[in-house]
Design a protein around this motif. Structure first.
Motif: not given
Lengths: 476, 476, 476
Positions: B114-117, B5-6, B74-77, B72, B119, B135, B111-112
């Motif tokens: 997404r929606g955060t600054p 994806a671009p 870390h929050s995903h392990g 973030l 990114r 991407r 993808p973790a």
């Protein structure tokens, strides 16, 4: 009735008003509209599905058990008794005339629900499920009552048929630790049943060691578990025994709701001593609170070991209006939220189990101030912590938008637990999940329209939010 | 990689979606897009610019030092060790293979974000600075790593070149009161250097008189200042000495971050007695807090006299997860906000210095509830008080919008201090300021579209917010 | 002056920017634009209307008495004395030169009001009432001053003429319990007066039994009521006597504003003992607070009996800057909000009177966190409780939008009390009510655009919000 206003559900309801954003939202919503309903927390009795008894009448289905509906009528001066609230088993449900009267009260107060999600849920049920085509009002009340009552007599409206029609994949109930889960067992053993109804371990009152009647509960726990609850180790073992029993019957989570979220640890000797005092009924209020908070730590420990996902719904002032509670009992609409604090409260549990691979903790709140300040930061660091969906008073379009907007910037989407309907209003389940899907579609579409997310990512995200994530978080 | 994806930055990103509003916002953004960056609070080390050493590798530039990125993952392990966090000087940075592995962890968890600054900041750096066009993902990770690594080897990517490319007008660092400010001095004395890097006096740990190790800090302060810190007046004089040293090296502000914002005054005799106990290590926790709060009043007094702008960043639960802090140290992503209260806390300082012409106080918070209730009302009365920009967890598009919408109605725009990037991620500075400018453009455009402001006023306002006001507030 | 920027009020100001939503909002606003003003809470002196004296000059009309205007100028370094604040009766108002200077200060700081509602109110007054066509600035100040001054000399700008022009249906004042309400009486007895000005019982300082000067107030209450206030029962009877006097003069409500909202009950003997101590000036601070809280319970009891609607405006830190209060007195712009808690605080009153048909309680707050967490849930259950309009610092477009969005989902519209201007700025009354109507139109239009409400319902709702509901809630 020829002049009654129509009741029509617009296909774009709850989607953003801006045409370009709405286009994206519509595509996103279409992608998930027909996905199955995953409902890992709710209050529908398993017996409804086990027995598959037809619903009795419109009022006992839509009004009496739903405190969202009742409380607003009460706030406009309606007597809860007229809605069938608080009737004992010997009273039985309202008779036909009274049931019809209650339904008229609802319909004649229809404008009171403007702006509320209750209206959305009821409209969806009336229009989509029962085919009602006129707006509720004093004039249309009897006609609507008849139409709903006629539908309920049809086998297509029995609980199992609705379970299928609602595309429910899994439905969690909420159960007393001493419940024998007979209905769950009956369903499991029924070869004609293909759904999935799982119990949830809800031990609140067993942890409120200073409350009146607690000793009887501890005795009952001993009786049901076969483990002596006369001692502290025995009490813990009995709780573990019932958790195991629940797990054996399909439970995936344990739910907790106390006045606060604290999990302060006692030393073993302190816990033991306080427990002895509790058994003698000699705890002070502060000691009872201390032991309850320690018990919450023990619940977290057990969760990390047995894998039951721990869900927290703290911070409610139960039975705020003493006279109403005295007359009608609990859960009749006079609970009021209170402030809650998570980071200090949960520190003992998170220090010990926050990075434990077996531990899962989903946080719900009625105090919006904790979204950006506490819950999202916690879930954005601890692998075990997930942000629960907006709950109860916050389970409404604008509140859900505030919630997404507030938590996503810190934790993204993948650390939110997915939608939870938390309802005893069985027929409202599809509407509740549809509301969440529409609002998620709108939120993501806004991000796409502002070039903060590509549409392929938004599509992937909404599918994950709807089914993948809740299955994963709740180990379904 | 043909199918990746671009990665494209849309020119209208973060501007309002409504076409008419966006038109106005676009014009406003264009007016300030290329204005210089005024950065009166941040955490970039001055040595980077003094030494102008090339950045080592993509991971040590973009991942290891940035707790926004780390927490973030870390929050995903993800294990923080795998990201290079907490390595001692003898450990050194991650080797090539480990660095590449860390970068893959980031990209495969894309993808973790997404929606955060985070990114937005990372995308801006990758696309605008390093020319990345795909991407991030598990598949593209190595290619992106190579592309960034190659760029870093180029002189155009050395710190001073980037300082110029970023159009930085002034960059404030954050420094220990005992720091000799050698890097700042080196820059000042370097005829080839034309930028402006100013130190910031950050005395927190010297004011935490009850913390382990404080006595050694007081001794060190004596050594560096040449003022005897064995007595209370001496300790104050030593602090003033170091403030003067900082001012002589260009400092314009003093920054403070404690658990609360209180500034309660002690009597001279109480302060003197508590200080004596502190030196003997005999303070109770409450006494240590009392003396720290009084020291904050003394800091305000000094600010009113020496003109260092006082900035407050209170209300953080530092090192929330004890095991992580034990293993990796401070500032590794497990800080959690807490509630904060300003009006009562600051009353002693504001009664004494609130209308003092030499005093400036900029208030930051992680507790959004204080925006409309406390901070804006204070800044809307006291000439000395300014509303600081949204900070840390609130440094994100929707939070910034909530902040503007919440404070402007009480204080307008001219009493907000201007944007503060507060970052140690040097390469993210332009993206952070650009985010603020885009959001300010959107906010003002909305006011124009609703006929609450004329466009010429909006244009004047956004220029003031971007450069004029921060220069004025921070006396730059 | 030829080059001065124009001052023009756009007909769509404050309506939503999206064209389709704006169309609906425009229709809704048109429906209520010309409805009468119902103003059940405010601070305009009744004497203005009884005497019908022309307003003196632009500064004493628009600046001196309006702490919204003053505080922001002060925050930019203007001395309150230069605005005419805090002048004693012997001082008299500012002379012509000083008045003109104050007006120049306002106009030259015009950019400071960008983004604030003060700008909206002032613009509406200048443009609609006084026909000003140029934007205020240092250059245009004198011209505008002259234009306003000339208008004030015209009989069409005397208070009664404006009362009619503003289409005021009822205007509530706020009055001391010992006030003889002479102006209200004069109006009632004046055959040439056709308006309705009602007093409001505001007993705060009589309930602050520990404050300096309270004994004199209790003596004064005895003198005015003719009831011996030497004993607790006498004090209560005297308060009831004055409530009855107010009711006989048209009062419909009693207003209360203390630091907190608590209503904790004392036993009769405790109250009696504390009152005796109060009369002797021997109360501790805690005892004074306890008796004040109990007096709030007594006020609620009286309200349930005599029907005066109880309005609560709690949670303000009065006179935050002691030096300013010392120099200029109270209500000069240095009040700062504080957190407030309602559910526990009001439980004693709501347990006793929450479902009493005679009791009405309208809750206002400066702490937005209570909107969704406390106020809406309380009003959504108790028939007696209504949600008051956003107040003071929250009486602004975005805050009003947050409020509607936050409370409506729990209580709908019919349990909000209607708009309250709460102002002493007489000429701003139409602009304040118009702002509320525009924002209500926008909120409802958004619901219509999202298919959450039909337009006929929205039209009915906005009419109810504007006149029907406030008349009903305040028994007008």
């Amino acid at each position: 009735m020829a002049t009654a206003a129509p009741l029509q559900l617009h296909p774009d309801r709850l989607l953003p008003a801006d045409p370009a954003v709405r286009d994206v939202a519509r595509r996103l919503h279409q992608r998930v509209r027909d996905l199955p309903v995953v409902s890992p927390h709710g209050h529908v009795p398993a017996a409804w599905l086990a027995d598959d008894t037809p619903f009795r009448d419109p009022t006992s289905l839509l009004i009496t058990p739903d405190h969202y509906v009742n409380r607003l009528l009460h706030s406009h001066g309606v007597d809860l008794a007229d809605l069938g609230v608080g009737r004992s088993e010997t009273d039985g449900p309202l008779d036909e005339a009274a049931s019809r009267h209650a339904f008229r009260l609802l319909c004649s107060h229809w404008p009171a629900y403007r702006g509320t999600p209750v209206r959305f849920w009821l409209e969806a049920q009336l229009a989509e499920l029962f085919g009602v085509r006129v707006r509720p009002s004093a004039e249309t009340a009897d006609g609507i009552y008849d139409q709903v009552a006629a539908a309920l007599a049809d086998d297509a409206f029995r609980p199992r048929a609705l379970y299928d029609r609602f595309r429910i994949e899994v439905l969690a109930t909420t159960d007393d630790p001493c419940d024998d889960l007979a209905a769950h067992r009956a369903l499991a053993e029924d070869p004609t049943w293909h759904g999935r109804v799982v119990p949830t371990f809800r031990p609140d009152k067993y942890l409120e060691v200073g409350a009146p009647g607690w000793t009887a509960l501890a005795d009952r726990l001993e009786e049901v578990s076969g483990v002596d609850t006369g001692t502290w180790p025995g009490f813990l073992a009995a709780l573990q025994n019932r958790r195991d029993y629940f797990r054996a019957h399909g439970a995936v989570s344990a739910d907790h709701s106390h006045a606060d979220a604290r999990t302060d640890k006692l030393t073993p000797i302190e816990a033991l001593d306080l427990y002895d005092l509790a058994r003698k009924g000699e705890l002070t209020a502060d000691e009872a609170t201390a032991l309850r908070r320690h018990l919450m730590w023990e619940m977290a420990r057990m969760s990390s070991e047995d894998g039951l996902v721990m869900t927290l719904h703290p911070g409610v002032h139960r039975d705020h209006h003493a006279p109403t509670a005295g007359r009608f009992g609990h859960d009749v609409g006079c609970d009021i939220p209170r402030t809650v604090e998570f980071p200090s409260a949960l520190k003992p549990v998170l220090d010990d189990f926050g990075t434990h691979p077996g531990f899962r903790l989903v946080l719900f709140t009625l105090d919006e101030t904790t979204f950006s300040r506490e819950i999202a930061p916690l879930a954005g660091f601890y692998p075990s912590v997930f942000v629960g969906a907006p709950w109860w008073f916050l389970d409404a379009p604008d509140a859900i938008r505030r919630w997404r907007s507030t938590v996503s910037e810190t934790v993204g989407f993948a650390k939110t637990s997915g939608f939870i309907d938390d309802t005893r209003a069985f027929c409202s389940i599809p509407a509740r999940h549809d509301m969440a899907r529409r609002l998620d579609a709108g939120h993501l579409a806004q991000l796409v329209a502002e070039h903060r997310l590509d549409e392929d990512e938004a599509t992937e995200t909404i599918v994950e939010m709807t089914t993948t994530t809740p299955r994963k978080v709740f180990r379904l």
